[in-house]
Design a protein around this motif. Structure first.
Motif, PDB file in Angstrom:
ATOM      1  N   GLU A 109      12.420   6.718   8.532  1.00 17.44           N
ATOM      2  CA  GLU A 109      13.187   5.162   8.041  1.00 17.44           C
ATOM      3  C   GLU A 109      12.125   4.612   7.482  1.00 17.44           C
ATOM      4  N   GLY A 110      11.543   4.819   7.428  1.00 19.78           N
ATOM      5  CA  GLY A 110      10.078   3.930   7.199  1.00 19.78           C
ATOM      6  C   GLY A 110       9.078   3.680   8.421  1.00 19.78           C
ATOM      7  N   ARG A 111       9.724   4.150   9.490  1.00 15.03           N
ATOM      8  CA  ARG A 111       8.867   2.630  10.495  1.00 15.03           C
ATOM      9  C   ARG A 111       7.879   3.460  10.454  1.00 15.03           C
ATOM     10  N   ALA A 112       7.137   4.513  10.257  1.00 11.19           N
ATOM     11  CA  ALA A 112       5.421   5.407  10.105  1.00 11.19           C
ATOM     12  C   ALA A 112       5.699   5.201   8.804  1.00 11.19           C
ATOM     13  N   ASP A 117       0.863  -0.748  -0.004  1.00 11.79           N
ATOM     14  CA  ASP A 117       0.434   0.091   0.096  1.00 11.79           C
ATOM     15  C   ASP A 117       0.857   1.440  -0.177  1.00 11.79           C
ATOM     16  N   SER A 118       0.825   2.452  -0.833  1.00 10.83           N
ATOM     17  CA  SER A 118       1.479   3.201  -1.129  1.00 10.83           C
ATOM     18  C   SER A 118       1.079   4.180   0.644  1.00 10.83           C
ATOM     19  N   SER A 119       0.510   3.824   1.586  1.00 10.07           N
ATOM     20  CA  SER A 119       0.575   4.452   2.226  1.00 10.07           C
ATOM     21  C   SER A 119       1.022   4.129   2.957  1.00 10.07           C
ATOM     22  N   SER A 120       1.556   3.427   3.351  1.00  9.68           N
ATOM     23  CA  SER A 120       2.217   2.138   4.386  1.00  9.68           C
ATOM     24  C   SER A 120       3.875   2.782   4.347  1.00  9.68           C
ATOM     25  N   THR A 121       5.209   2.666   3.675  1.00  9.75           N
ATOM     26  CA  THR A 121       6.206   3.022   3.506  1.00  9.75           C
ATOM     27  C   THR A 121       6.093   3.657   2.402  1.00  9.75           C
ATOM     28  N   ILE A 122       7.707   4.453   2.459  1.00  5.10           N
ATOM     29  CA  ILE A 122       7.994   4.344   1.270  1.00  5.10           C
ATOM     30  C   ILE A 122       9.102   3.864   0.209  1.00  5.10           C
ATOM     31  N   THR A 123       9.117   3.805  -0.964  1.00  2.00           N
ATOM     32  CA  THR A 123      10.721   3.150  -1.412  1.00  2.00           C
ATOM     33  C   THR A 123      11.217   4.209  -1.261  1.00  2.00           C
ATOM     34  N   PRO A 124      12.903   4.009  -1.758  1.00  2.00           N
ATOM     35  CA  PRO A 124      14.083   4.553  -1.364  1.00  2.00           C
ATOM     36  C   PRO A 124      14.393   5.535  -3.471  1.00  2.00           C
ATOM     37  N   ASP A 125      13.046   4.940  -4.199  1.00  2.00           N
ATOM     38  CA  ASP A 125      13.311   5.260  -5.583  1.00  2.00           C
ATOM     39  C   ASP A 125      13.039   6.971  -5.290  1.00  2.00           C
TER      40      ASP A 125
END
Length: 115
Positions: A75-78, A19-27
């Motif tokens: 950091e992608g934790r949230a 899901d795009s709202s959960s985390t983001i990718t480093p791209d």
């Protein structure tokens, strides 16, 4: 930008994104799209806080600028959405505090003869 992205992307373990709202990718190219998915709801949120559609749009732009600058701290934790809301809240509160410090023409009093 690729040299900067490579440094922090190596340190962070990125889970698979469902899901795009959960985390983001480093791209880096995907960041803009993921930010833009939240633009309308952030604009509505800032409008409710600020009471002006023009100031709300300015707040969303400032939110995206601050998010882009602080991206390597994320950091992608949230969830990306909650992180953007936190930034938007701080931006809106800063704008509201700025109103109190700024002298407005109506605050200066009625027009008088020059002394």
């Amino acid at each position: 930008m690729a040299a900067v992205s490579a440094g922090w992307a190596d340190r962070v373990r990125w889970p698979a994104v469902q899901d795009s709202s959960s985390t983001i990718t480093p791209d880096a190219a995907a960041f803009e799209g993921q930010f833009e998915q939240h633009r309308a709801e952030l604009r509505a949120y800032c409008y409710r806080m600020l009471g002006s559609p023009f100031e709300a749009e300015d707040a969303v732009q400032e939110t995206f600028i601050r998010a882009w600058r602080g991206l390597e701290k994320f950091e992608g934790r949230a969830a990306l959405r909650s992180w953007l809301y936190r930034i938007a809240t701080n931006v809106s509160l800063d704008m509201l505090n700025g109103r109190e410090r700024r002298a407005r023409p109506m605050d200066l009093g009625p027009a008088r003869e020059p002394i």
